[in-house]
Design a protein around this motif. Structure first.
Motif, mmCIF file in Angstrom:
data_model
loop_
_atom_site.group_PDB
_atom_site.id
_atom_site.type_symbol
_atom_site.label_atom_id
_atom_site.label_comp_id
_atom_site.label_asym_id
_atom_site.label_seq_id
_atom_site.Cartn_x
_atom_site.Cartn_y
_atom_site.Cartn_z
ATOM 1 N N ARG A 82 0.836 -1.188 0.000
ATOM 2 C CA ARG A 82 0.000 0.000 0.000
ATOM 3 C C ARG A 82 0.880 1.251 0.000
ATOM 4 N NH1 ARG A 82 -5.502 -0.610 2.188
ATOM 5 N NH2 ARG A 82 -6.013 -2.826 2.119
ATOM 6 N N ARG A 83 0.552 2.167 -0.902
ATOM 7 C CA ARG A 83 1.393 3.341 -1.087
ATOM 8 C C ARG A 83 1.468 4.196 0.165
ATOM 9 N NH1 ARG A 83 0.481 6.922 -6.366
ATOM 10 N NH2 ARG A 83 1.215 4.928 -7.218
ATOM 11 N N ALA A 84 0.355 4.369 0.864
ATOM 12 C CA ALA A 84 0.359 5.220 2.057
ATOM 13 C C ALA A 84 1.292 4.657 3.125
ATOM 14 C CB ALA A 84 -1.065 5.351 2.606
ATOM 15 N N VAL A 85 1.300 3.344 3.252
ATOM 16 C CA VAL A 85 2.169 2.726 4.261
ATOM 17 C C VAL A 85 3.633 2.916 3.871
ATOM 18 C CG1 VAL A 85 2.801 0.551 5.350
ATOM 19 C CG2 VAL A 85 0.405 1.071 4.906
ATOM 20 N N ARG A 86 3.954 2.682 2.586
ATOM 21 C CA ARG A 86 5.339 2.859 2.141
ATOM 22 C C ARG A 86 5.804 4.286 2.357
ATOM 23 N NH1 ARG A 86 3.635 0.398 -2.723
ATOM 24 N NH2 ARG A 86 4.159 2.344 -3.806
ATOM 25 N N HIS A 87 4.982 5.232 1.971
ATOM 26 C CA HIS A 87 5.383 6.634 2.124
ATOM 27 C C HIS A 87 5.493 7.025 3.596
ATOM 28 C CE1 HIS A 87 4.599 8.302 -2.143
ATOM 29 N NE2 HIS A 87 4.778 7.000 -2.194
ATOM 30 N N GLY A 88 4.589 6.488 4.421
ATOM 31 C CA GLY A 88 4.672 6.789 5.844
ATOM 32 C C GLY A 88 5.973 6.298 6.459
ATOM 33 N N ILE A 89 6.400 5.092 6.056
ATOM 34 C CA ILE A 89 7.664 4.547 6.568
ATOM 35 C C ILE A 89 8.837 5.402 6.099
ATOM 36 C CG2 ILE A 89 9.224 2.568 6.422
ATOM 37 C CD1 ILE A 89 6.773 0.768 6.309
ATOM 38 N N VAL A 90 8.795 5.847 4.843
ATOM 39 C CA VAL A 90 9.877 6.691 4.328
ATOM 40 C C VAL A 90 9.959 7.995 5.105
ATOM 41 C CG1 VAL A 90 10.644 8.034 2.340
ATOM 42 C CG2 VAL A 90 9.848 5.693 2.026
#
Length: 345
Positions: free
Chosen positions: A9-17
């Motif tokens: 999920r894009r939101a999760v990836r971006h949140g981790i970044v």
């Protein structure tokens, strides 16, 4: 939901970044305010990262809908507006609370600074974030495109190999049926035995077509059965010599790769008069496998177009044993036809 699906999920990836970026800012924060670049404090990190993140996602939209659509002038104007808006937000946040960000002046300078310069400082901070995010975007896109191209290439090769195998099967069956027709006219009493051999050969064809590799020994046995079937229809003026030397028959080999050269021997060497000779030698060494074939050419023989045999063989060699892993030499005269195939297994 598995972790892999969750991470996609894009939101999760971006949140981790962004959490990683925030942690890096905290680690790199100087312990005091004496640094020329004032990068410290949790308030600073949250404020600058929030404004920069907003500008980055706006810029992503501009990249997709303006730059990549070749609307360059509108993209340039919109990007400048995004930088100025980000600088203004940072300037506003700094007026509300003491939030330090990267300054483009000496920390001990006491001269008053105009709002325009401070706006430029904020825009410069946002510009740095946009540059880093844009580089990361296109690096990631390049990596993803590389793996997608590799996957597409692998699928293409698999499709091509399936088509080539189908062509080999059809070509073999066509030639064998022609041979059986000739046998039914010349020696009909041998047809039952020939049909049984054909059934065994076709069974091997079907089994091997589902596999990416067989063994050298099974391929040699297949050739022996094929030669036995061909010999049933030969006249007494044709001599066939077939030798096999395989010290390691368990070695893997691409299926049905040797058959076209053996087929050509029987296709070219059969003449109604005179002596016809066929020589087929299959040898194995520490380096690889060698198939040497040779056959006499009857007088007044007129070669027909090669059709699928040799072109298909060359295509399959290029797929299974590319480059220097294979070598195919063909020598043809008016009275003799010889081939030498060398494979590095």
């Amino acid at each position: 939901m598995t972790f892999a699906h969750f991470f996609r999920r894009r939101a999760v990836r971006h949140g981790i970044v962004w959490l990683l970026v925030f942690g890096i800012c905290e680690v790199l924060s100087p312990p005091s305010q004496g640094s020329h670049l004032k990068v410290f404090g949790r308030q600073y990190s949250l404020a600058l990262l929030s404004v920069t993140a907003l500008a980055i996602y706006v810029h992503y939209w501009l990249l997709t809908h303006l730059l990549e659509q070749r609307r360059y002038a509108l993209y340039a104007v919109a990007t400048v507006a995004t930088l100025l808006a980000g600088g203004a937000l940072l300037l506003l946040v700094e007026h509300v609370d003491e939030v330090n960000f990267v300054h483009f002046r000496m920390s001990d300078a006491k001269a008053p600074v105009s709002w325009a310069f401070r706006l430029g400082e904020g825009a410069g901070n946002v510009l740095f974030g946009l540059i880093m995010a844009t580089i990361a975007r296109y690096v990631r896109r390049g990596i993803v495109s590389h793996f997608q191209m590799q996957k597409m290439r692998a699928l293409q090769l698999e499709t091509e190999l399936s088509l080539l195998k189908a062509q080999v099967n059809q070509h073999f069956l066509f030639n064998t049926l022609n041979n059986l027709y000739g046998l039914s006219l010349a020696a009909p009493d041998q047809m039952p035995e020939a049909l049984l051999q054909l059934a065994g050969l076709m069974r091997y064809q079907l089994d091997s077509s589902r596999q990416s590799a067989v063994t050298v020994g099974t391929e040699a046995e297949y050739l022996a059965n094929y030669i036995g079937l061909e010999k049933l229809r030969l006249r007494h003026n044709t001599q066939v010599e077939f030798t096999v030397d395989l010290p390691r028959p368990e070695q893997p080999l691409a299926p049905l790769l040797l058959l076209p050269l053996v087929e050509n021997c029987f296709k070219h060497a059969i003449g109604p008069s005179g002596e016809n000779t066929i020589h087929i030698h299959l040898t194995q060494s520490d380096v690889g496998l060698t198939l040497r074939t040779g056959n006499s050419i009857p007088p007044h023989f007129r070669a027909t177009p090669s059709g699928l045999g040799l072109p298909t063989l060359r295509a399959r060699l290029a797929q299974y044993y590319p480059g220097k892993r294979h070598r195919l030499d063909i020598k043809a005269t008016d009275t003799f036809y010889a081939t030498n195939l060398q494979l590095v297994l």
